[in-house]
Design an enzyme around this catalytic site. Sequence first.
Site, PDB file in Angstrom:
ATOM      1  N   HIS A 154       3.620   2.743  12.600  1.00  0.00           N
ATOM      2  CA  HIS A 154       2.575   3.733  13.016  1.00  0.00           C
ATOM      3  C   HIS A 154       3.422   4.479  14.407  1.00  0.00           C
ATOM      4  CE1 HIS A 154      -1.294   1.546  11.598  1.00  0.00           C
ATOM      5  NE2 HIS A 154      -0.369   1.577  10.666  1.00  0.00           N
ATOM      6  N   ASP A 190       6.288   0.998   7.364  1.00  0.00           N
ATOM      7  CA  ASP A 190       5.041   0.694   7.113  1.00  0.00           C
ATOM      8  C   ASP A 190       4.355   1.773   6.095  1.00  0.00           C
ATOM      9  OD1 ASP A 190       2.439  -0.595   7.157  1.00  0.00           O
ATOM     10  OD2 ASP A 190       1.637   0.147   8.829  1.00  0.00           O
ATOM     11  N   ASP A 219      -0.317   4.411   1.134  1.00  0.00           N
ATOM     12  CA  ASP A 219      -0.727   5.575   2.169  1.00  0.00           C
ATOM     13  C   ASP A 219      -0.073   5.004   3.367  1.00  0.00           C
ATOM     14  OD1 ASP A 219      -2.308   2.987   2.329  1.00  0.00           O
ATOM     15  OD2 ASP A 219      -3.853   4.095   3.571  1.00  0.00           O
ATOM     16  N   GLU A 253       4.394  -6.263   3.719  1.00  0.00           N
ATOM     17  CA  GLU A 253       4.117  -5.684   4.986  1.00  0.00           C
ATOM     18  C   GLU A 253       5.381  -5.874   5.781  1.00  0.00           C
ATOM     19  OE1 GLU A 253       1.986  -3.537   6.416  1.00  0.00           O
ATOM     20  OE2 GLU A 253       0.083  -3.718   5.385  1.00  0.00           O
ATOM     21  N   GLU A 271      -5.040   1.695   2.589  1.00  0.00           N
ATOM     22  CA  GLU A 271      -4.917   0.672   3.658  1.00  0.00           C
ATOM     23  C   GLU A 271      -5.175   0.973   4.983  1.00  0.00           C
ATOM     24  OE1 GLU A 271      -3.299  -2.622   6.038  1.00  0.00           O
ATOM     25  OE2 GLU A 271      -2.603  -0.675   5.754  1.00  0.00           O
ATOM     26  N   GLU A 272      -4.701   2.032   5.451  1.00  0.00           N
ATOM     27  CA  GLU A 272      -4.598   2.616   6.710  1.00  0.00           C
ATOM     28  C   GLU A 272      -5.834   3.324   7.497  1.00  0.00           C
ATOM     29  OE1 GLU A 272      -2.371   1.608   8.732  1.00  0.00           O
ATOM     30  OE2 GLU A 272      -0.460   1.717   7.549  1.00  0.00           O
ATOM     31  N   HIS A 324       0.835  -1.167  -0.052  1.00  0.00           N
ATOM     32  CA  HIS A 324       0.075  -0.061  -0.099  1.00  0.00           C
ATOM     33  C   HIS A 324       0.941   1.272  -0.050  1.00  0.00           C
ATOM     34  CE1 HIS A 324       0.437   0.791   4.348  1.00  0.00           C
ATOM     35  NE2 HIS A 324       0.443  -0.552   4.527  1.00  0.00           N
TER      36      HIS A 324
END
Length: 360
Positions: A337, A104, A78, A163, A134-135, A76
Amino acid sequence: MPMSASDIQLDLSQDPVDLTRALCDIESVSGNEGPIADAVEAALSRLPWLTVTRHGDSVVARTELGRDERVVLAGHLDTVPLAAEPNLPTWYEGDLLYGRGTCDMKGGVAVQLALAAAVPEPSRDLTFVFYDGEEVESARNGLGRISREAPHLLAGDFAVLLEPTSGLVEGGCNGTLRVDVTVHGKAAHSARAWMGRNAIHDAQVVLGRLAAYEPQEVEVEGLVFRESLNAVLINGGVAGNVIPDRCVVSVNYRFAPSKSVQDAEHHLRELFTGLDVVLTDAAGGARPGLDQPMAKAFVDLIGVPAGPKYGWTDVARFSELGIPAVNFGPGDPLKAHADDEFVPVQEIRDCLRVLTAWLA
């Protein structure tokens, strides 16, 4: 300040660590993936052996060599929002690259792009998927959108989701579900509180059940998945002199892939019996599927036993399409994150080396 796509042209032949940095410095918090999708599309379109398709702010690139098998590599574009003290542009501290998206998962995206450029005639046909959303909530997920609107673009025999896994294989993933649990009271002037009923105070019923809850560890196909159940948001009150008549506690349940979404929802409704429970978001998990031939061969290639993926990832979407899938990418998932998010630069290079050896 982070770069926009107009400031940079991605060089897919450069060191994948430098490519990671270039990708991260194009800020792409969920909802703002357009600039990075433009840059990725432009870079891939310069590779004549790929057929490139734009789908919203997602990009799919495919080889069409007529191989017997097709591998899908997905990641992903984003990220979660920047930290309060912005963690972009990226910076180095020794052998670590810091900044939003480094772990991430733009390290994994860089590996995909470098592989696409370096292997024009792979041993298997390849599909590279770079997707948005995705987030955020499941309904905005770009991979989900493609699976609904153009599933032929995702067809394959095996999928690798890049990931962060610290360069190890993680099989399957937990499911995730969110509910709003609402406590109702009666509004009154705070000077005459006895005329009302304080919904925020009564939310202790919800919090008490959560505090007493003991999460399970569930074995699925030889891997042990750890569940979790937590309050993640709380909202109540209208003014500083009003007894609140409503309080909403948002609860997130991460459940083992042996449970369906319906099982998980039923479990929470039982736990919060007598309370107002509304389902707000849900995505099922994925069983490991490591007994599938290509998955087993990939784990054997890594040479280290696979572990479980505790977080939800889009391997679940591939599972729904009947495609065995694993998580494998650079970066420690514990740093995803985090405000001090980083990726060890050697992990990026190692993941590219492993995939190149497997697919070249």
